[in-house]
Write a protein that holds these residues in place. Structure first.
Motif, PDB file in Angstrom:
ATOM      1  N   ILE A  99       0.849  -1.200   0.000  1.00 38.50           N
ATOM      2  CA  ILE A  99       0.000   0.000   0.000  1.00 38.50           C
ATOM      3  C   ILE A  99       0.874   1.236   0.000  1.00 38.50           C
ATOM      4  O   ILE A  99       2.035   1.190   0.409  1.00 38.50           O
TER       5      ILE A  99
ATOM      6  N   ASP B 193       1.779   4.424   1.676  1.00 35.73           N
ATOM      7  CA  ASP B 193       1.656   4.921   3.049  1.00 35.73           C
ATOM      8  C   ASP B 193       2.500   6.169   3.192  1.00 35.73           C
ATOM      9  O   ASP B 193       3.721   6.115   3.002  1.00 35.73           O
TER      10      ASP B 193
ATOM     11  N   ASN C 275       3.565   7.588   5.746  1.00 37.60           N
ATOM     12  CA  ASN C 275       4.498   7.481   6.864  1.00 37.60           C
ATOM     13  C   ASN C 275       5.665   6.557   6.580  1.00 37.60           C
ATOM     14  O   ASN C 275       6.601   6.488   7.357  1.00 37.60           O
ATOM     15  N   ALA C 276       5.597   5.811   5.490  1.00 38.39           N
ATOM     16  CA  ALA C 276       6.649   4.828   5.202  1.00 38.39           C
ATOM     17  C   ALA C 276       7.845   5.508   4.542  1.00 38.39           C
ATOM     18  O   ALA C 276       7.691   6.565   3.931  1.00 38.39           O
ATOM     19  N   PRO C 277       9.035   4.883   4.643  1.00 40.75           N
ATOM     20  CA  PRO C 277      10.231   5.521   4.079  1.00 40.75           C
ATOM     21  C   PRO C 277      10.142   5.783   2.575  1.00 40.75           C
ATOM     22  O   PRO C 277      10.424   6.867   2.101  1.00 40.75           O
TER      23      PRO C 277
ATOM     24  N   SER D 128       4.553   0.540   1.657  1.00 36.88           N
ATOM     25  CA  SER D 128       4.770  -0.422   2.740  1.00 36.88           C
ATOM     26  C   SER D 128       4.167  -1.759   2.331  1.00 36.88           C
ATOM     27  O   SER D 128       3.041  -1.830   1.849  1.00 36.88           O
TER      28      SER D 128
ATOM     29  N   VAL E 103       5.744 -11.274  13.562  1.00 33.21           N
ATOM     30  CA  VAL E 103       6.918 -10.465  13.235  1.00 33.21           C
ATOM     31  C   VAL E 103       7.668 -10.187  14.524  1.00 33.21           C
ATOM     32  O   VAL E 103       7.098  -9.613  15.447  1.00 33.21           O
TER      33      VAL E 103
ATOM     34  N   VAL F 135       0.832 -10.117  14.367  1.00 37.10           N
ATOM     35  CA  VAL F 135       0.288  -8.886  13.792  1.00 37.10           C
ATOM     36  C   VAL F 135      -0.768  -9.251  12.765  1.00 37.10           C
ATOM     37  O   VAL F 135      -0.545 -10.124  11.932  1.00 37.10           O
ATOM     38  N   GLU F 136      -1.902  -8.588  12.850  1.00 34.35           N
ATOM     39  CA  GLU F 136      -2.964  -8.789  11.844  1.00 34.35           C
ATOM     40  C   GLU F 136      -3.313  -7.437  11.247  1.00 34.35           C
ATOM     41  O   GLU F 136      -3.537  -6.476  11.980  1.00 34.35           O
ATOM     42  N   ILE F 137      -3.360  -7.382   9.924  1.00 31.24           N
ATOM     43  CA  ILE F 137      -3.712  -6.119   9.259  1.00 31.24           C
ATOM     44  C   ILE F 137      -4.853  -6.360   8.296  1.00 31.24           C
ATOM     45  O   ILE F 137      -4.861  -7.358   7.561  1.00 31.24           O
ATOM     46  N   MET F 138      -5.817  -5.451   8.316  1.00 35.48           N
ATOM     47  CA  MET F 138      -6.947  -5.516   7.417  1.00 35.48           C
ATOM     48  C   MET F 138      -6.672  -4.623   6.211  1.00 35.48           C
ATOM     49  O   MET F 138      -6.176  -3.508   6.358  1.00 35.48           O
ATOM     50  N   TYR F 139      -7.003  -5.133   5.034  1.00 39.83           N
ATOM     51  CA  TYR F 139      -6.871  -4.349   3.805  1.00 39.83           C
ATOM     52  C   TYR F 139      -8.169  -4.406   3.028  1.00 39.83           C
ATOM     53  O   TYR F 139      -8.776  -5.466   2.905  1.00 39.83           O
ATOM     54  N   ASN F 140      -8.562  -3.254   2.479  1.00 37.59           N
ATOM     55  CA  ASN F 140      -9.705  -3.225   1.571  1.00 37.59           C
ATOM     56  C   ASN F 140      -9.203  -3.441   0.154  1.00 37.59           C
ATOM     57  O   ASN F 140      -8.328  -2.723  -0.307  1.00 37.59           O
TER      58      ASN F 140
END
Lengths: 155, 293, 200
Positions: B109, B111, B113-115, B119, B143, B148-153
């Protein structure tokens, strides 16, 4: 026009005097609620940095207990400052991981409520955070930026 | 204040209602067996959704987000049609591959905030849900020792790439119980290579049955019909073993409740209508490719 | 079993309203029991009066049940079991398969009809739920044939008269168009004679 000869429901019920009652589950059902998984007063949190007091309390199995959330709602989420009781002392910290499912896409939920301890000036007590931290905390302004410098990994 | 069970479970990330409603879906139904468990190299040999329709039955499993929600109060045919057209527009830009809960996937995605402003997260798909543009997946990975669980649309414009690293299915529609299993079952290395899945070959079924950690569990996994976990009923806390038997048995009269079944399904006529758009879209794409050659 | 679409005008909000209680506690079993009782009554008397929410929900159940019975017939075990379940009085099972199925096989769905009944209290809505083709006189009055009334006879005749006149006028127009050549000569001749008369 509308004939009243046809029976209404209540009269039908009277015509079945002995209805064999159906097999039913017991009226009292057991609770399966998990709770709202919010971080508030009395919540226990896991300290995730390598500060001495943090390592002590995790080794002893006595997780940090929140007794104040610096918030109007008094309910904490990612990036909120809290006051915790650890090993008989009062310390402040930032919430860095939350178990409650974040409905915002891209923001992670983790298996434990994670906390990073800070001193009164806002500087972190430890030197490293060994656990991944949400990327969205980078956009938060204020003291929390001091903590992110000691983070090793962002998710 | 006592919360409704469904709401509390949803907040915890467990969509239990879908498990019981789709008990007869993917893994148990004959239709799925003919569609997913066979090597079908010719597209014409896939059985149709309905006798006499052109749309193949596999669409129910590959494109489930094109079906509307079963909650009749939220149904609006015009809205659904417009949403489907929007979904197809997104699919011209982003390729959303075929996947199932249990497949290992990587999502990139954009992001701020990512470098590199990008990300990437890799994980096992533990859940797939939503209707229309709300279609979502949840990826789980361990990790640095933290689950860690992440939701993506899927149809979110910030999603840049969806990659299936390993295509496979599991015994259950949802794998939330991985939270209470050993961490090695949820761990996926971030640099995992893509294992390509050849066309026409059946989607492999991963029949691993996992042992749950000792109590306490995050949710009462014993009350649901999960085939991918085992536990010893003697290890359950006091009183729960008694409730278990009754909880697992549906009421004797549920099989006669015709409207309940009707309410929880979308009629095949309507399903055909909903899959028509994606079917025509796919055909148009195929023809383009053929004409290019 | 997969179901065909129910073709009723029932709004989706009326889809699940019956909440029957065992004592004070609503239970799933009592809900089905109530539905069973109402459906038995409906199948016996073919027209029942009830609260609107109940009527609308029973309508859905009867539509599906009849659909299933027509589609699969009595030889199909699950269909027979469901009909047997919903008909508390077992002679109605025979009635369903021997009377209703052939009757409704002629009709197109929906097989039931709902009529809202006037009540004194505006908030309480009562409803009449009936199966189509029932032997009772219709709830709504049959449309009367009013062609025999004096006013309608006169109007009909006036309409016919108007049409006749219009047809005549159009045919006259066409005739005048068909004979173009002769008309101007006659007209000029007529003109000359009139002018001659005037001069005189």
């Amino acid at each position: 026009m509308i004939s009243r000869v046809q029976p209404t429901f209540s009269s039908l019920l009277r015509s079945y005097p002995s209805v064999p009652f159906p097999p039913a589950l017991p009226a009292r059902t057991f609770s399966t609620t998990e709770g709202r998984l919010l971080i508030r007063h009395q919540t226990r949190m896991r300290v995730v940095d390598n500060s001495a007091i943090g390592q002590q309390c995790m080794a002893a199995g006595k997780w940090a207990k929140v007794f104040h959330v610096y918030n109007k709602r008094r309910v904490g989420t990612l990036g909120d400052k809290v006051m915790v009781a650890i090993m008989g002392q009062k310390k402040r910290g930032y919430i860095v991981g939350v178990v409650r499912r974040q409905m915002v896409p891209g923001v992670p939920t983790v298996d434990t409520n994670n906390l990073v301890l800070i001193d009164e000036s806002g500087a972190p007590l430890g030197t490293r955070i060994n656990v991944p931290i949400p990327m969205m905390l980078r956009s938060k302004k204020g003291d929390i930026a001091k903590i992110l410098s000691i983070a090793t990994r962002f998710v | 204040m006592a919360l409704s069970r469904k709401f509390a479970l949803r907040m915890a990330g467990v969509d239990i209602t879908r498990i019981t409603a789709r008990k007869e879906s993917i893994l148990a139904s004959k239709a799925a067996k003919t569609v997913l468990q066979k090597d079908i190299k010719d597209i014409e040999k896939i059985p149709p959704l309905r006798p006499g329709s052109e749309i193949p039955a596999s669409y129910k499993y590959i494109y489930p987000e094109f079906l509307a929600s079963t909650d009749m109060v939220r149904r609006n045919t015009l809205c659904e049609k417009l949403v489907r057209l929007d979904m197809l527009k997104r699919r011209t830009v982003l390729s959303i591959p075929e996947f199932y809960p249990g497949s290992i996937m990587a999502v990139t995605i954009s992001d701020p905030n990512a470098p590199n402003k990008l990300s990437r997260f890799v994980g096992i798909c533990i859940c797939r849900g939503g209707n229309g543009l709300n279609a979502f997946i949840i990826l789980r990975n361990v990790v640095d020792g933290l689950g860690v669980e992440i939701m993506y649309n899927l149809y979110n414009p910030t999603v840049r790439e969806i990659q299936v690293l390993r295509l496979e299915r599991r015994l259950d529609d949802q794998l939330f119980y991985l939270r209470d299993c050993a961490p090695e079952h949820s761990t996926v290395p971030f640099d995992l290579d893509v294992t390509p899945h050849p066309t026409g070959v059946a989607v492999p079924l991963n029949e691993t049955v996992l042992k749950l950690n000792p109590h306490p569990w995050k949710t009462r996994w014993e009350l649901y019909h999960f085939r991918g976990i085992t536990f010893d009923p003697k290890e359950l806390p006091l009183g729960r073993a008694k409730q278990l038997e009754k909880a697992l048995q549906p009421h004797e009269w549920v099989k006669f409740d015709i409207m309940k079944k009707y309410r929880n399904q979308i009629v095949l006529e309507d399903q055909e209508e909903m899959f028509k758009d994606i079917y025509q879209f796919n055909n148009a794409r195929l023809e383009k490719r053929r004409s290019r050659r | 079993m997969s179901y065909d679409k129910i073709r009723t005008l029932v709004p989706p909000k009326a889809w699940k309203h019956i909440k029957a209680t065992w004592g004070t506690v609503p239970t799933y079993a009592m809900r089905l029991e109530k539905i069973r009782q109402m459906m038995t009554g409906l199948f016996r008397y073919e027209r029942i009066e009830c609260h609107d929410k109940y009527g609308l929900e029973i309508q859905q159940y009867t539509e599906l049940l009849l659909q299933e019975a027509i589609k699969y017939g009595p030889r199909h075990k699950p269909t027979m079991e469901t009909v047997d379940f919903y008909m508390i009085e077992k002679d109605l099972v025979h009635k369903t398969f021997k009377l209703f199925v052939p009757r409704f096989a002629r009709f197109e769905p929906p097989y039931t009809k709902i009529h809202f009944i006037p009540t004194q209290n505006r908030e309480i809505k009562r409803v009449l739920l009936e199966l189509k083709g029932n032997p009772f006189p219709p709830v709504e009055p049959r449309p009367l044939d009013r062609k025999g009334s004096l006013v309608n006879i006169l109007l009909a005749e006036a309409k016919r008269d108007y049409v006749r006149q219009k047809v005549k006028a159009e045919s006259a127009k066409e005739e005048s168009r068909d004979a173009p050549v002769e008309e101007p000569v006659e007209a000029t001749q007529a003109k000359e004679t009139t002018e001659a008369i005037k001069e005189e």
